[in-house]
Design a protein around this motif. Sequence first.
Motif, mmCIF file in Angstrom:
data_model
loop_
_atom_site.group_PDB
_atom_site.id
_atom_site.type_symbol
_atom_site.label_atom_id
_atom_site.label_comp_id
_atom_site.label_asym_id
_atom_site.label_seq_id
_atom_site.Cartn_x
_atom_site.Cartn_y
_atom_site.Cartn_z
ATOM 1 N N LYS A 109 9.359 17.679 -10.292
ATOM 2 C CA LYS A 109 9.525 18.950 -9.587
ATOM 3 C C LYS A 109 9.733 18.635 -8.112
ATOM 4 O O LYS A 109 8.907 17.958 -7.488
ATOM 5 C CB LYS A 109 8.299 19.843 -9.775
ATOM 6 N N LEU A 110 10.830 19.129 -7.558
ATOM 7 C CA LEU A 110 11.157 18.837 -6.171
ATOM 8 C C LEU A 110 12.074 19.917 -5.622
ATOM 9 O O LEU A 110 12.625 20.739 -6.370
ATOM 10 C CB LEU A 110 11.809 17.463 -6.038
ATOM 11 N N ALA A 111 12.251 19.900 -4.302
ATOM 12 C CA ALA A 111 13.123 20.871 -3.656
ATOM 13 C C ALA A 111 14.582 20.538 -3.938
ATOM 14 O O ALA A 111 14.966 19.367 -4.018
ATOM 15 C CB ALA A 111 12.871 20.874 -2.149
ATOM 16 N N ASP B 188 7.612 27.820 2.846
ATOM 17 C CA ASP B 188 6.852 27.341 1.688
ATOM 18 C C ASP B 188 6.348 25.929 1.948
ATOM 19 O O ASP B 188 7.054 25.100 2.532
ATOM 20 C CB ASP B 188 7.711 27.357 0.427
ATOM 21 N N ASN B 189 5.136 25.674 1.502
ATOM 22 C CA ASN B 189 4.525 24.361 1.739
ATOM 23 C C ASN B 189 3.976 23.796 0.428
ATOM 24 O O ASN B 189 2.773 23.809 0.183
ATOM 25 C CB ASN B 189 3.406 24.480 2.784
ATOM 26 N N TRP B 190 4.858 23.322 -0.427
ATOM 27 C CA TRP B 190 4.432 22.657 -1.652
ATOM 28 C C TRP B 190 5.075 21.275 -1.719
ATOM 29 O O TRP B 190 6.098 21.017 -1.099
ATOM 30 C CB TRP B 190 4.771 23.490 -2.895
ATOM 31 N N THR B 191 4.426 20.388 -2.427
ATOM 32 C CA THR B 191 4.849 18.992 -2.463
ATOM 33 C C THR B 191 5.519 18.666 -3.794
ATOM 34 O O THR B 191 5.218 19.286 -4.818
ATOM 35 C CB THR B 191 3.649 18.054 -2.270
ATOM 36 N N PRO B 192 6.418 17.689 -3.797
ATOM 37 C CA PRO B 192 7.026 17.280 -5.062
ATOM 38 C C PRO B 192 6.036 16.486 -5.894
ATOM 39 O O PRO B 192 5.093 15.887 -5.362
ATOM 40 C CB PRO B 192 8.198 16.403 -4.617
ATOM 41 N N GLU B 193 6.259 16.468 -7.192
ATOM 42 C CA GLU B 193 5.368 15.701 -8.055
ATOM 43 C C GLU B 193 6.130 15.208 -9.275
ATOM 44 O O GLU B 193 7.173 15.745 -9.648
ATOM 45 C CB GLU B 193 4.162 16.536 -8.495
ATOM 46 N N MET B 194 5.583 14.164 -9.867
ATOM 47 C CA MET B 194 6.143 13.591 -11.087
ATOM 48 C C MET B 194 5.032 13.515 -12.122
ATOM 49 O O MET B 194 3.993 12.895 -11.882
ATOM 50 C CB MET B 194 6.728 12.193 -10.826
ATOM 51 N N ILE C 35 1.722 12.187 -10.476
ATOM 52 C CA ILE C 35 1.867 11.318 -9.309
ATOM 53 C C ILE C 35 2.436 12.132 -8.155
ATOM 54 O O ILE C 35 3.489 12.770 -8.296
ATOM 55 C CB ILE C 35 2.789 10.120 -9.612
ATOM 56 N N ASP C 36 1.743 12.115 -7.043
ATOM 57 C CA ASP C 36 2.233 12.767 -5.833
ATOM 58 C C ASP C 36 3.328 11.898 -5.226
ATOM 59 O O ASP C 36 3.081 10.756 -4.847
ATOM 60 C CB ASP C 36 1.081 12.963 -4.846
ATOM 61 N N ILE C 37 4.538 12.413 -5.150
ATOM 62 C CA ILE C 37 5.667 11.625 -4.645
ATOM 63 C C ILE C 37 6.157 12.142 -3.301
ATOM 64 O O ILE C 37 7.287 11.874 -2.906
ATOM 65 C CB ILE C 37 6.831 11.602 -5.668
ATOM 66 N N SER C 38 5.299 12.868 -2.589
ATOM 67 C CA SER C 38 5.697 13.397 -1.281
ATOM 68 C C SER C 38 5.591 12.319 -0.216
ATOM 69 O O SER C 38 4.717 11.452 -0.258
ATOM 70 C CB SER C 38 4.818 14.593 -0.903
ATOM 71 N N ASN C 39 6.505 12.382 0.734
ATOM 72 C CA ASN C 39 6.520 11.468 1.887
ATOM 73 C C ASN C 39 6.555 10.001 1.460
ATOM 74 O O ASN C 39 5.913 9.141 2.067
ATOM 75 C CB ASN C 39 5.298 11.716 2.781
ATOM 76 N N SER D 57 9.351 3.174 -3.273
ATOM 77 C CA SER D 57 7.899 3.268 -3.476
ATOM 78 C C SER D 57 7.573 4.068 -4.740
ATOM 79 O O SER D 57 6.668 3.708 -5.500
ATOM 80 C CB SER D 57 7.232 3.939 -2.274
ATOM 81 N N ILE D 58 8.317 5.143 -4.975
ATOM 82 C CA ILE D 58 8.111 5.947 -6.181
ATOM 83 C C ILE D 58 8.408 5.117 -7.422
ATOM 84 O O ILE D 58 7.653 5.151 -8.405
ATOM 85 C CB ILE D 58 8.991 7.203 -6.140
ATOM 86 N N THR D 59 9.489 4.362 -7.374
ATOM 87 C CA THR D 59 9.859 3.524 -8.528
ATOM 88 C C THR D 59 8.810 2.466 -8.798
ATOM 89 O O THR D 59 8.406 2.256 -9.949
ATOM 90 C CB THR D 59 11.225 2.853 -8.283
ATOM 91 N N LYS D 60 8.318 1.812 -7.746
ATOM 92 C CA LYS D 60 7.297 0.773 -7.939
ATOM 93 C C LYS D 60 6.008 1.365 -8.487
ATOM 94 O O LYS D 60 5.350 0.745 -9.333
ATOM 95 C CB LYS D 60 7.043 0.048 -6.609
ATOM 96 N N GLU D 61 5.658 2.558 -8.032
ATOM 97 C CA GLU D 61 4.435 3.194 -8.512
ATOM 98 C C GLU D 61 4.547 3.515 -10.001
ATOM 99 O O GLU D 61 3.602 3.324 -10.767
ATOM 100 C CB GLU D 61 4.167 4.458 -7.702
ATOM 101 N N LEU D 62 5.724 3.996 -10.409
ATOM 102 C CA LEU D 62 5.944 4.293 -11.824
ATOM 103 C C LEU D 62 5.942 3.018 -12.651
ATOM 104 O O LEU D 62 5.342 2.962 -13.738
ATOM 105 C CB LEU D 62 7.270 5.032 -11.995
#
Length: 213
Positions: free
Chosen positions: A38-40, A79-85, A126-130, A135-140
């Motif tokens: 979920k992302l903008a 709106d102030n919501w963060t992306p997530e996976m 997983i919080d993928i904001s900022n 970094s997102i790929t390595k975390e996954l």
Amino acid sequence: MPRKPKFIPGPSRLSVILKELNEEPKLSLTGLRGINLKLAAKNDHFGARHFVKKELRRIRYANPQLNVEVNKLPKPLQDNWTPEMVVEFGNSNSSVEIPSRSDVLLCPSFTNVIIKCTEDGAKTTIDISNKWSTSITKELMDLAGGDLWKEYKAAAQAAGLPILPGEEKEQLATAKKRTPKLSTRSPENLEAMVEHMLSSPERPKTGAAAILP
């Protein structure tokens, strides 16, 4: 008449895409059922959007059975919501090792990870904001890449090589962010600039000095 130079076509679009999809390391995931993002749609969540554009297609290519859903939502500035996976694991018989609470606390790769058990497995948010796309790929991959990913990562780190293509840009940006900027307008510098201006022979004359010889 001079002969016309022979036209040599460049690589086709398909060959370029296939080269990108087959870049090392191969992003094979173990024991995952699906990924939901979920992302903008625009104007925000730049790292997450770049992950969808560049890294996610490599993941889908390496894992054809993986169910991937991407929800791009409008996001007004107020709106102030963060992306997530949300990562959904398979059934409880899967060989994937879910990180324990101590792993989450000790390993920086598992920061901002929420694990929820379900009847047929577990879902990890997983919080993928900022974060950079690398970094997102390595975390996954740290979460579900299995032994092959661990071996590849250890070998790359031992050789001093980037783990993922483009990671050197992330490291450079992080280093710049951590380095404090030296201000050229410090009091000492301003005092030296004023003293130089006052003592300079090229300083324009004002008042009576401009009239008298």
